[in-house]
Design a protein around this motif. Structure first.
Motif, PDB file in Angstrom:
ATOM      1  N   GLY A 201       0.816  -1.207   0.000  1.00  0.00           N
ATOM      2  CA  GLY A 201       0.000   0.000   0.000  1.00  0.00           C
ATOM      3  C   GLY A 201       0.848   1.254   0.000  1.00  0.00           C
ATOM      4  O   GLY A 201       1.832   1.365   0.733  1.00  0.00           O
ATOM      5  N   GLY A 202       0.475   2.198  -0.859  1.00  0.00           N
ATOM      6  CA  GLY A 202       1.218   3.449  -0.960  1.00  0.00           C
ATOM      7  C   GLY A 202       2.204   3.488  -2.108  1.00  0.00           C
ATOM      8  O   GLY A 202       2.651   4.570  -2.506  1.00  0.00           O
ATOM      9  N   ASP A 203       2.581   2.309  -2.661  1.00  0.00           N
ATOM     10  CA  ASP A 203       3.504   2.292  -3.796  1.00  0.00           C
ATOM     11  C   ASP A 203       2.831   2.887  -5.035  1.00  0.00           C
ATOM     12  O   ASP A 203       1.636   2.707  -5.258  1.00  0.00           O
ATOM     13  CB  ASP A 203       3.947   0.863  -4.105  1.00  0.00           C
ATOM     14  CG  ASP A 203       4.984   0.349  -3.118  1.00  0.00           C
ATOM     15  OD1 ASP A 203       5.451   1.158  -2.296  1.00  0.00           O
ATOM     16  OD2 ASP A 203       5.320  -0.845  -3.169  1.00  0.00           O
ATOM     17  N   GLY A 248       7.501   2.966  -6.309  1.00  0.00           N
ATOM     18  CA  GLY A 248       7.672   3.054  -4.864  1.00  0.00           C
ATOM     19  C   GLY A 248       8.949   2.408  -4.381  1.00  0.00           C
ATOM     20  O   GLY A 248       9.417   2.687  -3.272  1.00  0.00           O
ATOM     21  N   ARG A 249       9.526   1.500  -5.188  1.00  0.00           N
ATOM     22  CA  ARG A 249      10.780   0.842  -4.811  1.00  0.00           C
ATOM     23  C   ARG A 249      11.993   1.551  -5.422  1.00  0.00           C
ATOM     24  O   ARG A 249      13.105   1.040  -5.358  1.00  0.00           O
ATOM     25  CB  ARG A 249      10.751  -0.612  -5.290  1.00  0.00           C
ATOM     26  CG  ARG A 249       9.554  -1.414  -4.796  1.00  0.00           C
ATOM     27  CD  ARG A 249       9.692  -1.806  -3.353  1.00  0.00           C
ATOM     28  NE  ARG A 249       8.491  -2.458  -2.861  1.00  0.00           N
ATOM     29  CZ  ARG A 249       8.255  -3.765  -2.986  1.00  0.00           C
ATOM     30  NH1 ARG A 249       9.117  -4.539  -3.605  1.00  0.00           N
ATOM     31  NH2 ARG A 249       7.148  -4.289  -2.477  1.00  0.00           N
ATOM     32  N   MET A 250      11.782   2.701  -6.048  1.00  0.00           N
ATOM     33  CA  MET A 250      12.879   3.419  -6.692  1.00  0.00           C
ATOM     34  C   MET A 250      13.645   4.222  -5.650  1.00  0.00           C
ATOM     35  O   MET A 250      13.075   5.057  -4.943  1.00  0.00           O
ATOM     36  CB  MET A 250      12.324   4.349  -7.779  1.00  0.00           C
ATOM     37  CG  MET A 250      13.395   5.065  -8.567  1.00  0.00           C
ATOM     38  SD  MET A 250      12.709   5.948 -10.001  1.00  0.00           S
ATOM     39  CE  MET A 250      11.572   7.067  -9.181  1.00  0.00           C
ATOM     40  N   PHE A 251      14.950   3.963  -5.554  1.00  0.00           N
ATOM     41  CA  PHE A 251      15.772   4.654  -4.574  1.00  0.00           C
ATOM     42  C   PHE A 251      16.429   5.903  -5.164  1.00  0.00           C
ATOM     43  O   PHE A 251      16.751   6.835  -4.440  1.00  0.00           O
ATOM     44  CB  PHE A 251      16.847   3.708  -4.029  1.00  0.00           C
ATOM     45  CG  PHE A 251      16.281   2.499  -3.353  1.00  0.00           C
ATOM     46  CD1 PHE A 251      15.723   2.603  -2.093  1.00  0.00           C
ATOM     47  CD2 PHE A 251      16.272   1.275  -3.977  1.00  0.00           C
ATOM     48  CE1 PHE A 251      15.185   1.498  -1.469  1.00  0.00           C
ATOM     49  CE2 PHE A 251      15.740   0.157  -3.358  1.00  0.00           C
ATOM     50  CZ  PHE A 251      15.194   0.268  -2.083  1.00  0.00           C
ATOM     51  N   GLU A 252      16.667   5.902  -6.465  1.00  0.00           N
ATOM     52  CA  GLU A 252      17.173   7.088  -7.130  1.00  0.00           C
ATOM     53  C   GLU A 252      16.626   7.110  -8.554  1.00  0.00           C
ATOM     54  O   GLU A 252      16.201   6.095  -9.088  1.00  0.00           O
ATOM     55  CB  GLU A 252      18.704   7.123  -7.128  1.00  0.00           C
ATOM     56  CG  GLU A 252      19.378   5.995  -7.871  1.00  0.00           C
ATOM     57  CD  GLU A 252      20.892   6.128  -7.856  1.00  0.00           C
ATOM     58  OE1 GLU A 252      21.422   6.905  -7.060  1.00  0.00           O
ATOM     59  OE2 GLU A 252      21.545   5.437  -8.658  1.00  0.00           O
ATOM     60  N   ARG A 253      16.655   8.290  -9.143  1.00  0.00           N
ATOM     61  CA  ARG A 253      16.051   8.484 -10.468  1.00  0.00           C
ATOM     62  C   ARG A 253      17.147   8.866 -11.469  1.00  0.00           C
ATOM     63  O   ARG A 253      17.904   9.820 -11.244  1.00  0.00           O
ATOM     64  CB  ARG A 253      14.996   9.589 -10.393  1.00  0.00           C
ATOM     65  CG  ARG A 253      14.234   9.825 -11.693  1.00  0.00           C
ATOM     66  CD  ARG A 253      13.322  11.023 -11.537  1.00  0.00           C
ATOM     67  NE  ARG A 253      12.363  10.830 -10.469  1.00  0.00           N
ATOM     68  CZ  ARG A 253      11.166  10.260 -10.625  1.00  0.00           C
ATOM     69  NH1 ARG A 253      10.796   9.837 -11.826  1.00  0.00           N
ATOM     70  NH2 ARG A 253      10.349  10.129  -9.606  1.00  0.00           N
TER      71      ARG A 253
END
Length: 365
Positions: A201-203, A248-253
């Motif tokens: 939830g929230g992703d 939601g699992r992305m730590f950097e772009r």
């Protein structure tokens, strides 16, 4: 009457001494088993409070579900070893003890599972409240499976032929499964989402072009809240069969953008452009610049490519950084008198030369 003769007096095939010994053993065993249960439960409870480990809490709760009738049955079996009982009574006592053990094992298993699920609920509610419904379904399915197994073993111990019963349940289960295969597919997909956790939830998800944040993971469907505000309802089975991009699992772009300048730009200024582009991004705390290069000759522009990383998944932060970089690049290009390219076409018009062929006699008239 002599006391010894009194003790040797037989009742139901056993002396009074044997019956008295069996009764004493029964009472002592029952008391000792009760004390052992209480002490073990107290020790496990102390360990669970001291170490805050899930295993100790599960063990303490499981021991607390030991029933008094089960201790009574164990004490009765132990006491029965001190007397001689008829074969029929021994058979009933043996079957009763076996069934009692099966029921107690079922109680222990469901108790351990229940407290384990409750502890997981408490942890998951703070992280993913939408997964609680799926966990309840999983708990119900496993409890049904445990007690079905216990009942089948008890019937088999009583001499009931369970082969035909199991076959009938299997055929009936297949018929039911075929009738509600879509619902069961979504149900098991929900359990798969719960156990595998491809998203919570929230992703923020991209499901075949549908964008939205996860609001609730239900038994049959998962609900997303789209960027434009409406709710997207997707079947769990279809969702797992889709290609999902979980932002939601992305730590950097990683960001790639290009800048085009005109073909009339002098070579010395072209060499300075990569430094200008990198300088516009350097200095930001959340930015890691990778490279800036003269990439290619475009149709109407000289193309420079820039690659950098934003060390955060926050989309608003990324847009703020990109906006500041764009403004800085615009200002630097204005100072260096570097012109941005835009789609242009150059049309060359050639005037045809007049024909010099001699006129005919008819034309000269």
């Amino acid at each position: 009457m002599d006391p010894i003769e009194t003790l040797e007096y037989e009742l139901f095939g056993n002396s009074l001494l044997a019956w008295g010994t069996a009764a004493a053993v029964f009472v002592a065993a029952w008391l000792l088993l009760g004390i052992a249960r209480r002490v073990t439960q107290s020790r496990l409870q102390t360990f669970s409070e001291a170490h805050e480990a899930m295993a100790w809490k599960i063990a303490a709760h499981t021991i607390s579900q030991t029933r008094g009738w089960f201790l009574f049955l164990i004490a009765l079996v132990i006491a029965a070893q001190f007397v001689v009982l008829p074969a029929s009574v021994n058979s009933v006592l043996e079957k009763g003890a076996t069934i009692g053990l099966l029921v107690q094992l079922g109680l222990w298993a469901t108790a351990a599972f229940a407290v384990g699920m409750r502890l997981r609920h408490e942890r998951r509610v703070a992280v993913d409240p939408s997964a609680v419904a799926a966990m309840d379904v999983l708990g119900f399915v496993l409890r049904v499976a445990i007690w079905t197994f216990v009942v089948l073993l008890a019937l088999d111990n009583l001499g009931v032929e369970i082969t035909a019963l199991v076959a009938g349940l299997g055929i009936g289960g297949i018929a039911v499964a075929l009738a509600v295969q879509n619902i069961l597919g979504d149900l098991f997909a929900s359990l798969s989402i719960l156990l595998d956790k491809p998203f919570v939830g929230g992703d923020f998800l991209d499901v075949n072009g549908y964008l939205g944040s996860v609001e609730k993971i239900g038994i049959k469907t998962t609900r997303l809240r789209s960027i434009s505000g409406e709710q997207l309802i997707l079947s769990n089975n279809d969702l797992l069969n889709s290609r999902i991009r979980n932002y939601g699992r992305m730590f950097e772009r990683r960001v790639v953008f290009t800048v085009g300048v005109t073909y009339q730009t002098p070579p010395d200024k072209l060499r300075r452009i990569p430094g200008i582009l990198m300088g516009a991004l350097e200095g930001h705390e959340k930015v890691r610049v990778d490279r800036a290069h003269f990439q290619k000759f475009g149709d109407s522009a000289l193309i420079f490519e820039v690659v950098y990383y934003v060390t955060s998944a926050d989309y608003s932060l990324y847009m703020d950084i990109q906006q500041e970089a764009n403004l800085t690049i615009y200002e630097q290009f204005a100072e260096e008198q570097i012109e941005f390219a835009y789609p242009t076409q150059t049309l060359y018009v050639a005037q045809a030369e007049p024909s010099r062929e001699p006129r005919s006699e008819i034309d000269s008239r």
